[in-house]
Write a protein that holds these residues in place. Sequence first.
Motif, PDB file in Angstrom:
ATOM      1  N   VAL A  37       0.855  -1.193   0.000  1.00 44.21           N
ATOM      2  CA  VAL A  37       0.000   0.000   0.000  1.00 44.21           C
ATOM      3  C   VAL A  37       0.888   1.238   0.000  1.00 44.21           C
ATOM      4  O   VAL A  37       1.723   1.411   0.893  1.00 44.21           O
ATOM      5  CB  VAL A  37      -0.911   0.029   1.241  1.00 44.21           C
ATOM      6  CG1 VAL A  37      -1.829   1.247   1.183  1.00 44.21           C
ATOM      7  CG2 VAL A  37      -1.720  -1.241   1.345  1.00 44.21           C
ATOM      8  N   CYS A  38       0.700   2.089  -1.004  1.00 47.80           N
ATOM      9  CA  CYS A  38       1.483   3.330  -1.043  1.00 47.80           C
ATOM     10  C   CYS A  38       0.923   4.304  -0.016  1.00 47.80           C
ATOM     11  O   CYS A  38      -0.268   4.608  -0.029  1.00 47.80           O
ATOM     12  CB  CYS A  38       1.418   3.957  -2.434  1.00 47.80           C
ATOM     13  SG  CYS A  38       2.185   5.585  -2.436  1.00 47.80           S
ATOM     14  N   ALA A  44      -8.222  -1.169   5.793  1.00 49.19           N
ATOM     15  CA  ALA A  44      -8.809  -2.365   5.161  1.00 49.19           C
ATOM     16  C   ALA A  44      -7.845  -3.547   5.280  1.00 49.19           C
ATOM     17  O   ALA A  44      -8.276  -4.675   5.570  1.00 49.19           O
ATOM     18  CB  ALA A  44      -9.123  -2.072   3.693  1.00 49.19           C
ATOM     19  N   CYS A  45      -6.553  -3.304   5.067  1.00 48.82           N
ATOM     20  CA  CYS A  45      -5.564  -4.398   5.179  1.00 48.82           C
ATOM     21  C   CYS A  45      -5.524  -4.925   6.608  1.00 48.82           C
ATOM     22  O   CYS A  45      -5.445  -6.143   6.828  1.00 48.82           O
ATOM     23  CB  CYS A  45      -4.175  -3.895   4.773  1.00 48.82           C
ATOM     24  SG  CYS A  45      -4.021  -3.622   3.011  1.00 48.82           S
ATOM     25  N   SER A  96      -4.104  -8.762   8.301  1.00 50.93           N
ATOM     26  CA  SER A  96      -3.471  -8.952   9.618  1.00 50.93           C
ATOM     27  C   SER A  96      -3.338  -7.582  10.288  1.00 50.93           C
ATOM     28  O   SER A  96      -3.194  -6.561   9.605  1.00 50.93           O
ATOM     29  CB  SER A  96      -2.085  -9.578   9.467  1.00 50.93           C
ATOM     30  OG  SER A  96      -1.284  -8.766   8.632  1.00 50.93           O
ATOM     31  N   LYS A  97      -3.377  -7.577  11.610  1.00 53.01           N
ATOM     32  CA  LYS A  97      -3.329  -6.295  12.344  1.00 53.01           C
ATOM     33  C   LYS A  97      -2.015  -5.567  12.088  1.00 53.01           C
ATOM     34  O   LYS A  97      -1.969  -4.354  11.978  1.00 53.01           O
ATOM     35  CB  LYS A  97      -3.485  -6.555  13.836  1.00 53.01           C
ATOM     36  CG  LYS A  97      -4.885  -6.931  14.228  1.00 53.01           C
ATOM     37  CD  LYS A  97      -5.284  -6.264  15.554  1.00 53.01           C
ATOM     38  CE  LYS A  97      -6.763  -6.344  15.795  1.00 53.01           C
ATOM     39  NZ  LYS A  97      -7.271  -7.722  15.956  1.00 53.01           N
ATOM     40  N   LYS A  98      -0.925  -6.349  12.001  1.00 52.64           N
ATOM     41  CA  LYS A  98       0.384  -5.721  11.782  1.00 52.64           C
ATOM     42  C   LYS A  98       0.866  -6.028  10.380  1.00 52.64           C
ATOM     43  O   LYS A  98       0.640  -7.131   9.874  1.00 52.64           O
ATOM     44  CB  LYS A  98       1.403  -6.280  12.768  1.00 52.64           C
ATOM     45  CG  LYS A  98       1.216  -5.788  14.159  1.00 52.64           C
ATOM     46  CD  LYS A  98       2.430  -6.185  14.958  1.00 52.64           C
ATOM     47  CE  LYS A  98       2.150  -6.062  16.432  1.00 52.64           C
ATOM     48  NZ  LYS A  98       3.024  -6.893  17.225  1.00 52.64           N
ATOM     49  N   TRP A 112       0.725  -7.846   3.922  1.00 51.87           N
ATOM     50  CA  TRP A 112       0.721  -6.480   3.401  1.00 51.87           C
ATOM     51  C   TRP A 112       1.811  -5.665   4.080  1.00 51.87           C
ATOM     52  O   TRP A 112       2.244  -5.989   5.198  1.00 51.87           O
ATOM     53  CB  TRP A 112      -0.653  -5.827   3.635  1.00 51.87           C
ATOM     54  CG  TRP A 112      -0.946  -5.533   5.086  1.00 51.87           C
ATOM     55  CD1 TRP A 112      -1.417  -6.412   6.020  1.00 51.87           C
ATOM     56  CD2 TRP A 112      -0.745  -4.291   5.774  1.00 51.87           C
ATOM     57  NE1 TRP A 112      -1.535  -5.805   7.240  1.00 51.87           N
ATOM     58  CE2 TRP A 112      -1.133  -4.494   7.126  1.00 51.87           C
ATOM     59  CE3 TRP A 112      -0.295  -3.030   5.383  1.00 51.87           C
ATOM     60  CZ2 TRP A 112      -1.064  -3.482   8.081  1.00 51.87           C
ATOM     61  CZ3 TRP A 112      -0.230  -2.010   6.333  1.00 51.87           C
ATOM     62  CH2 TRP A 112      -0.614  -2.242   7.663  1.00 51.87           C
ATOM     63  N   ILE A 113       2.244  -4.618   3.368  1.00 52.89           N
ATOM     64  CA  ILE A 113       3.148  -3.635   3.965  1.00 52.89           C
ATOM     65  C   ILE A 113       2.815  -2.246   3.406  1.00 52.89           C
ATOM     66  O   ILE A 113       2.164  -2.135   2.358  1.00 52.89           O
ATOM     67  CB  ILE A 113       4.657  -3.911   3.686  1.00 52.89           C
ATOM     68  CG1 ILE A 113       4.953  -3.940   2.188  1.00 52.89           C
ATOM     69  CG2 ILE A 113       5.126  -5.163   4.358  1.00 52.89           C
ATOM     70  CD1 ILE A 113       6.449  -3.903   1.879  1.00 52.89           C
TER      71      ILE A 113
END
Length: 202
Positions: free
Chosen positions: A96-97, A113-114, A119-121, A133-134
Amino acid sequence: MTLKRPSKNQPKTFEFNSSSLDAANTIVSRYPKDKQQSAVMALLYIAQRQNDNWIPLAAMKHIAKFLDMPYIKVYEVATFYTMYNLSPVGKYFVQVCTTTPCMIRGANKLVEACKEKISKKESELSDNKNCSWIEVECLGACVNAPMMQINDNYYEDLDKEKTLKILDKILNGETPKPGSYRGRVNNEPENNRKTLMDLKNA
Ligand code: FES
């Protein structure tokens, strides 16, 4: 910025498979004989693609031997650049930018949303282990902000609701349609507007 550390769980061995080997040899052949170490970044990328989007230490050692260079130099490159993942990221890797143009257009909603769906982190695998995600810096699609990248595809002109739907699909093992989610073709103006052509006194 994500803190990157090599995974604690490392495979003992790594070797290029035949298609990776072909790709690596093709790239190395483009460099003069005494400059083949310059192919290190491309070879790291090939290793990452072969290994489900992340590079184990064994792959760095394999590449060091392949290019006849010190392992620590390969390690330095792999740990410096953000596009290399040093721990498992899931079959679907969401980036995610959150740089300024995306942030002022609502990137924080994509992050929400992620957190809700994956995942929470960041950098943690989803419950079904197929997704992570990052947050990343600008991905060069600011004109279609806010946006995110999933594997090789860009998803643009998003909001929270659209992001949740996209994430539902990847969590089910589907690949959603990439591109603009406001119906734009690439980054053309909406409603067929032609910049400066239909504005009086522009
Ligand atoms: S700021 Fe998000 S793509 Fe450039």
